[in-house]
Write an enzyme that holds these catalytic residues in place. Structure first.
Site, PDB file in Angstrom:
ATOM      1  N   ASN A  64       0.826  -1.197   0.000  1.00 42.34           N
ATOM      2  CA  ASN A  64       0.000   0.000   0.000  1.00 42.34           C
ATOM      3  C   ASN A  64       0.867   1.257   0.000  1.00 42.34           C
ATOM      4  O   ASN A  64       0.959   1.962  -1.000  1.00 42.34           O
ATOM      5  CB  ASN A  64      -0.938  -0.022   1.216  1.00 42.34           C
ATOM      6  CG  ASN A  64      -2.041   0.999   1.096  1.00 42.34           C
ATOM      7  OD1 ASN A  64      -1.978   1.886   0.261  1.00 42.34           O
ATOM      8  ND2 ASN A  64      -3.057   0.883   1.919  1.00 42.34           N
ATOM      9  N   ASP A  65       1.555   1.490   1.109  1.00 43.94           N
ATOM     10  CA  ASP A  65       2.326   2.724   1.229  1.00 43.94           C
ATOM     11  C   ASP A  65       3.397   2.841   0.145  1.00 43.94           C
ATOM     12  O   ASP A  65       3.693   3.938  -0.320  1.00 43.94           O
ATOM     13  CB  ASP A  65       2.997   2.790   2.603  1.00 43.94           C
ATOM     14  CG  ASP A  65       1.967   2.793   3.724  1.00 43.94           C
ATOM     15  OD1 ASP A  65       0.867   3.322   3.499  1.00 43.94           O
ATOM     16  OD2 ASP A  65       2.271   2.258   4.801  1.00 43.94           O
TER      17      ASP A  65
END
Lengths: 466, 112
Positions: free
Chosen positions: A392-393
């Site tokens: 995600n990040d």
């Protein structure tokens, strides 16, 4: 030549062994031999230490040493053999912490032995350094372990007047250390040790889960320095060299890692990462209600099967679901169909730098199919599908476009440049850093919800049918 | 105290430079093993703990030294074993898979 000279000579050879071991780690081909060489060097050095007449002077002490080594080995070997690759960061944190504890204890005992007469000031300074750094490393690693093992929250822990309290502790330690230096008093040294343990805890508490890997690398370097300090205290070259090697290389590694996250080391350690996260925390609620495009495995299977180039971007979610084997199965299947497939690995994917490479290696993915971020990014624009599995990040465009974001400036894998983006996610929960990801709402993006392993098996079936 | 503090400082400074040089070019794919490998190396504090145990007297000193030996052994043994386990898994593309890709190439470039 005296016996001690022979022992020192062996220590020198061991030191060379350690340098070569570190050097070997710069290429995957020699790395394993390098590590074995390091282990052999350590074993020989330890064996020759028993030739020291003082070590053999008291039978009781000698027996206790052997018993303690046996106990340590009996605990360490099964732990190291059985630990899951996903839990590797915790394991490294523990082994690092106990090393720091051992170095601190060495310094304390040497001080106790010398205590009746007041030792020279520089001697006390060496002891103090070893105790302080060793204790910080010990308790800091323990908290880092608890965070990674999820025994406690991975979120930064902040409390009112944190900076003030930390400053008071730092001043108290400095005062105690000066007191010890002047008086050579044992109780003052013990107090310094206790406060250093507390300092390690309060130093690590405010550091968020996503930054813990950088922290472990820093603590690793600390332990190295503490060991070097014990080496000074004991007049032992081997400890000085080995400790300093690790201290210096660990510091460099820590800096390289902070760079990979686009932040300075000071920012990682002292920024109130938590406060920014809670600020965006409100936006998470809003994000949940925005529409996203969810797909079916069949649709995505067809998309993948007829793509020319697919880039797999794995994150920790892949590891949590133990889906690395299924991911490889999917990749192999696509490659058999003539699709160009490679894995794009972010330097801080997983829970420690390079962690994802270890996890994929465990699933027998050859390392030449793994591309580092810098190598992968120029190819993203020509990719048909960016398959983001549990990451995600590391693909969050906020790092490029949103100056206020906590991850702004972190280099990311440019998944947003691919023609289609497919996210395999368990839920809409934000990533480790707790930040919303705009890419999820992009119109090029399709989401497949569910356990990564499940979803991947369905994709494998869908690709076979396509 | 046969050797002066200055000589030890010299060794310290030189070792610091070597430490910096030697890992300067480690690819990020090996960062985890590097961390755990260097972690194992500082486990050599075990030598220090053994020496300290040799000259420890009385219950307090011996107990602390005993604890130190256990901790250091955990560090050094665990560190090397876990690093070896990790590195064992790093393999290049296995030989059988290269020909497989080659077969595909032949199929497309069959005229050869």
């Amino acid at each position: 030549m005296t016996l001690q000279t022979w022992i020192d000579l062996v220590y020198l050879l061991a030191a060379i062994g350690f340098i070569l071991a570190l050097k070997g780690l710069s290429s995957p081909k020699q790395a394993r031999n390098g590590n074995l060489l390091g282990a052999a060097a350590a074993a020989v050095a330890v064996a020759f230490t028993f030739l020291n007449p003082e070590v053999r002077a008291h039978t009781l002490n000698l027996v206790l040493t052997l018993v303690a080594m046996l106990v340590g080995a009996v605990i360490a070997v099964p732990a190291a053999r059985r630990v899951k690759m996903t839990a590797m960061p915790q394991m490294v944190a523990i082994f690092n912490g106990v090393g720091g504890g051992a170095a601190a204890l060495v310094s304390i005992v040497v001080f106790l032995i010398a205590a009746p007469g007041k030792p020279a000031v520089y001697r006390i300074a060496e002891v103090l350094f070893g105790v302080l750094v060793g204790c910080v490393s010990f308790s800091g690693s323990a908290i880092a372990f608890a965070k990674l093992q999820e025994l406690m929250t991975g979120r930064p822990i902040t409390y009112p007047a944190q900076q003030v309290i930390n400053a008071v502790f730092a001043v108290a330690i400095v005062a105690l250390a000066i007191g010890t230096l002047v008086t050579g008093s044992v109780p003052l040294l013990v107090a310094t040790a206790v406060l250093s343990l507390v300092l390690g805890v309060i130093f690590v508490l405010p550091i968020g889960g996503a930054d813990v890997p950088v922290l472990i690398s820093l603590l690793n370097s600390f332990t190295g320095l503490a060991v070097a300090a014990s080496g000074f205290t004991l007049n032992n070259n081997l400890l000085i060299i080995a400790g300093t090697l690790v201290g210096a290389s660990g510091m460099l590694l820590t800096r390289m890692m902070s760079k990979a996250m686009g932040r300075s080391l000071a920012n990682v350690l002292f920024s109130a990462f938590g406060s920014v996260v809670t600020a965006t925390g409100g936006a998470d609620g809003l994000g949940e209600t925005r529409p996203v495009k969810a797909g079916t495995p069949e649709d995505i299977g067809v998309l993948l099967a007829y793509a020319r180039k697919v880039v797999i971007i794995p994150g920790y979610g892949l590891a949590v679901a133990q889906a690395q084997h299924t991911a490889r199965e999917l990749a192999d299947l696509l490659m058999e169909r003539g699709v160009e497939v490679f894995y794009a690995i972010h330097p801080v994917a997983g829970r420690m730098p390079g962690h994802m490479n270890v996890l994929l290696a465990e699933a027998n993915v050859p390392y030449d199919e793994l591309k580092e971020m810098d190598e992968a990014n120029p190819e993203m624009a020509t990719a048909d599908v960016a398959l983001v599995i549990g990451a995600n990040d590391t693909v969050n465009p906020a790092a490029k476009n949103t100056p206020g974001s906590p991850i702004y400036g972190m280099p990311i894998i440019n998944a947003d440049e691919a023609e289609h983006i497919v996210f395999l996610k368990r839920s809409m929960r934000p990533g480790f850093a707790g930040i919303d990801n705009e890419l999820l709402f992009d119109e090029k993006t399709t989401l497949l919800f569910g356990d990564a392993k499940d979803t991947l098996s369905k994709l494998v079936a869908a690709v076979k049918d396509a | 105290m046969s050797t002066g503090i200055l000589e030890f400082l010299t060794i310290f400074v030189l070792a610091a430079f070597v430490g910096n040089e030697v890992i300067g070019r480690v690819p990020s794919i090996l960062h985890t093993p590097l961390m755990s490998g260097s972690n194992a190396i500082h486990g050599i504090v075990l030598v220090g703990t053994i020496l300290v145990m040799g000259s420890a007297h009385g219950a307090v000193q011996i107990t602390l030294a005993f604890l130190a030996v256990i901790l250091a052994t955990l560090n050094i043994v665990g560190g090397f074993v876990v690093t070896d386990r990790m590195l064992e898994m790093f393999k290049a593309k296995p030989a059988e898979r290269v020909p497989k890709a080659g077969v595909g190439d032949d199929a497309t470039g069959g005229a050869k």
